[in-house]
Design a protein around this motif. Structure first.
Motif, short mmCIF file in Angstrom:
data_model
loop_
_atom_site.label_atom_id
_atom_site.label_comp_id
_atom_site.label_asym_id
_atom_site.label_seq_id
_atom_site.Cartn_x
_atom_site.Cartn_y
_atom_site.Cartn_z
N ASP A 111 0.85 -1.19 0.00
CA ASP A 111 0.00 0.00 0.00
C ASP A 111 0.89 1.24 0.00
OD1 ASP A 111 1.01 0.07 2.54
OD2 ASP A 111 -0.93 0.08 3.57
N GLU A 112 0.29 2.39 0.24
CA GLU A 112 1.05 3.65 0.21
C GLU A 112 2.21 3.63 1.20
OE1 GLU A 112 -0.37 8.20 0.16
OE2 GLU A 112 -0.36 7.32 2.16
N GLY A 119 -1.97 3.70 -7.92
CA GLY A 119 -2.31 5.09 -8.20
C GLY A 119 -1.43 6.04 -7.41
N LEU A 120 -1.22 7.22 -7.98
CA LEU A 120 -0.34 8.21 -7.35
C LEU A 120 -1.08 8.99 -6.28
CD1 LEU A 120 1.42 9.57 -10.55
CD2 LEU A 120 2.51 8.26 -8.73
N THR A 121 -0.40 9.20 -5.17
CA THR A 121 -0.87 10.08 -4.10
C THR A 121 0.22 11.13 -3.88
OG1 THR A 121 0.18 8.82 -2.31
CG2 THR A 121 -2.04 8.12 -3.00
N PRO A 122 -0.08 12.23 -3.19
CA PRO A 122 0.97 13.23 -2.96
C PRO A 122 2.22 12.65 -2.28
CG PRO A 122 -1.17 14.16 -2.46
CD PRO A 122 -1.41 12.72 -2.77
N ARG A 123 2.03 11.76 -1.30
CA ARG A 123 3.19 11.16 -0.63
C ARG A 123 4.02 10.31 -1.58
NH1 ARG A 123 2.04 7.59 4.17
NH2 ARG A 123 4.29 7.77 4.49
N ILE A 124 3.36 9.52 -2.41
CA ILE A 124 4.07 8.66 -3.36
C ILE A 124 4.77 9.51 -4.41
CG2 ILE A 124 3.79 6.92 -5.15
CD1 ILE A 124 1.59 5.65 -3.47
N GLU A 125 4.11 10.55 -4.91
CA GLU A 125 4.75 11.44 -5.89
C GLU A 125 6.02 12.06 -5.32
OE1 GLU A 125 1.11 13.14 -8.65
OE2 GLU A 125 1.38 13.98 -6.65
#
Length: 602
Positions: free
Chosen positions: A216-217, A248-254
């Motif tokens: 997960d994230e 899918g991209l999240t702000p933390r992952i980006e």
């Protein structure tokens, strides 16, 4: 004119008929504002429900910590639920010690902790870094059978990660009956916290093979930080593909992907990710600016820094740009940017000033360093261990050893870095005895030395010609402190042995070093070859030069020293032959150089 007082907040008119216990519990569950809670609590007294245990549970759960403590102090016989609620509240408020005090009180009252007690107790122990207490409470939980609960096990695992006790963390993880995704995430995070990045990546790979859980994230962000540290671009790209396809991209992952690509040198990919982020935060701006700056692309870093003005810059971004200038010895530009930072009303933090002090130390810019020190004093910025260490190093590298020592003595909390800085300062400036005395003080204070500390200690022994002390401290690295010697440590000891004429012992020491890494061994042979020249030991010099030639093929460093050995022994023909061989291979010795800092910016 009659002035009506406005009520704090609309509240229903008290009912004509008494409220039931269930009605009060429902009110407490819905209550989100402390003044309302006070009113409900007052009504509990009028309805005779202020001592009802079910109502008390909901009241304490709804209250803030100060009010919950007041209610708790009036409870005659607190239940386990009440203790659990208070331990949780205190842990969440970072009152770690008081949370553990409640745990002790719970036990003293004859209550038995349950699966809701241990997670927050383990959290408090981890934050307090109390390994002994952690092992004791873990043993207590084990005897109570609480470790069959995955939530409790994950909490114990996280505690050992915080404590840096990875051997226990692995054991707890391996004994979890049903590992969930949180278990894997906590294990990976424990390795990352302890900077065991290889093991973090191995745990991620093991999770993919042994578990049906999908990352997960949290998994992705933590593993990407390990990839960044290891420069593991292939795994980083693999995770990026997984995110694009499944998560899918999240702000933390980006932000994590941007940071990973940037620090692995893929600036074009990092820039594409940066440009694709719709709502850019300070983290992604800082990562991109730092990426350009760390690669020496300061003009691009500065252009991006100026562009960030549109979204607003904070001190972290300013510090990143200042750090970039310092890294490439452009201290004047760093100081100019710092002055502009002040004009723009951005208040620097200690890390900004540490960056400036580091730059001053690199250039020996004493006047600028003094100005930064004065700024610290004028703005009443506390000189803690981090700032103190930077000041110590700056003054030491500018030759002001006494000032370094004064700053060190004034520090209230001296960590390993502070002790190491002052020991290295003394050693670097020839005060060998003072350096060793400080190391003794460090041991008496119970501060554990690291590998850099021993570089300072061994340097002091070398400068002071203290052979027995040097041998003893070198041996203690592995025997006492479990610090693996590196090339710098071997180099110091071999230099010390060479100066003392103990050439055979120095040669035996090198023979114990693995010769797999030529960059590791070659400098050691070079140091020994210099000693052979000083003591005119031609036979050993020839032998060492041959070994250097085998290790460093195509490098003329050994031949240069060997020619000097022949010349010192008046074997002119041999010296001429070696130099002719070097000339045939077009070797040249790089000239030495010195740097003088002129026109300091005031």
């Amino acid at each position: 004119m009659v002035v009506r007082k406005r009520a704090l907040h609309p509240w229903p008119t008290p009912p004509i008929f008494p409220l039931s216990k269930k009605a009060f519990i429902d009110l407490l569950k819905a209550c989100k504002w402390m003044p309302h809670l006070h009113q409900i609590h007052a009504q509990l007294f009028s309805h005779g429900l202020h001592c009802n245990i079910d109502v008390l549970h909901k009241l304490i759960a709804a209250a803030d910590l100060p009010y919950a403590d007041k209610v708790f102090s009036g409870v005659h016989r607190p239940t386990l639920v009440i203790y659990n609620l208070l331990i949780k509240a205190r842990a969440r408020s970072a009152n770690w010690r008081s949370a553990l005090n409640l745990f002790d009180e719970l036990l003293a009252a004859g209550l038995w902790p349950d699966n809701y007690t241990y997670p927050f107790v383990f959290k408090a122990v981890g934050k307090l870094k109390d390994s002994h207490l952690g092992e004791r409470i873990h043993g207590f939980a084990f005897k109570a059978g609480a470790l069959y609960d995955c939530y409790v096990c994950n909490s114990a695992l996280d505690m050992y990660g915080e404590l840096g006790e990875l051997q226990y963390a692995r054991k707890v993880f391996d004994e979890i009956p049903q590992k969930d995704l949180v278990s894997w995430n906590v294990l990976i995070s424990a390795f990352v916290k302890c900077r065991r990045f290889d093991e973090a990546v191995a745990a991620y790979e093991r999770m993919k093979m042994e578990s049906n859980e999908l990352p997960d994230e949290a998994t992705v962000v933590t593993t990407l930080s390990a990839c960044t540290a290891l420069q593991s671009l292939d795994l980083g790209r693999e995770i990026h593909s997984y995110v694009a396809a499944r998560l899918g991209l999240t702000p933390r992952i980006e932000n994590s992907l941007l940071d990973m690509y940037a620090k692995c040198g893929c600036l074009d990919v990092a820039r594409r990710i940066f440009d694709s982020i719709v709502e850019k935060n300070v983290i992604c701006w800082t990562s991109m600016v730092s990426a350009y700056a760390s690669r020496g692309r300061l003009d691009e870093a500065r252009a991006l820094f100026e562009k960030s003005l549109v979204t607003g810059r904070d001190r972290v971004l300013w510090t990143a740009m200042i750090n970039g200038y310092v890294q490439f010895n452009q201290v004047e530009e760093a100081m100019e940017l710092f002055r502009r930072m002040q004009i723009d009303g951005v208040e620097p933090d200690k890390y900004t000033l540490v960056a400036l002090l580091t730059g001053c130390a690199q250039l020996g810019a004493l006047e600028q360093g003094k100005w930064v020190h004065a700024y610290l004093s004028e703005n009443r910025i506390p000189v803690d261990a981090v700032v103190g260490t930077a000041l110590i190093e700056m003054y030491a590298k500018c030759g002001c050893v006494e000032m370094s020592l004064q700053i060190f003595r004034r520090l209230s909390n001296k960590d390993t870095a502070a002790w190491t800085s002052v020991i290295c300062a003394m050693a670097m400036n020839g005060s060998a005895l003072e350096a060793l005395e400080l190391f003794s003080e460090m041991m008496q204070a119970g501060v554990r030395p690291d590998e850099i500390t021993f570089v300072g200690v061994l340097t002091a022994c070398t400068h002071g010609g203290m052979l027995d002390e040097g041998r003893r401290h070198f041996a203690s690295m592995t025997e006492v402190f479990n610090v693996e010697p590196k090339v710098e440590h071997y180099g110091c000891l071999i230099d010390l042995l060479g100066r003392a004429g103990m050439l055979e012992e120095a040669e035996r020491l090198i023979s114990r070093v693995r010769e797999k890494d030529r960059e590791f061994v070659a400098p050691l042979y070079g140091s020994l070859l210099s000693a052979c020249r000083s003591y005119e030991n031609v036979e050993m010099g020839e032998r060492i030069a041959r070994r250097m030639a085998e290790i460093m093929s195509g490098d003329g460093g050994g031949d240069t020293l060997l020619a000097g050995i022949y010349a010192g022994a008046r074997r002119w023909d041999d010296a001429w032959w070696v130099r002719r061989k070097m000339a045939g291979r077009r070797f040249s010795k790089l000239p030495g150089c010195s740097a003088v800092h002129l026109n300091p910016v005031s």
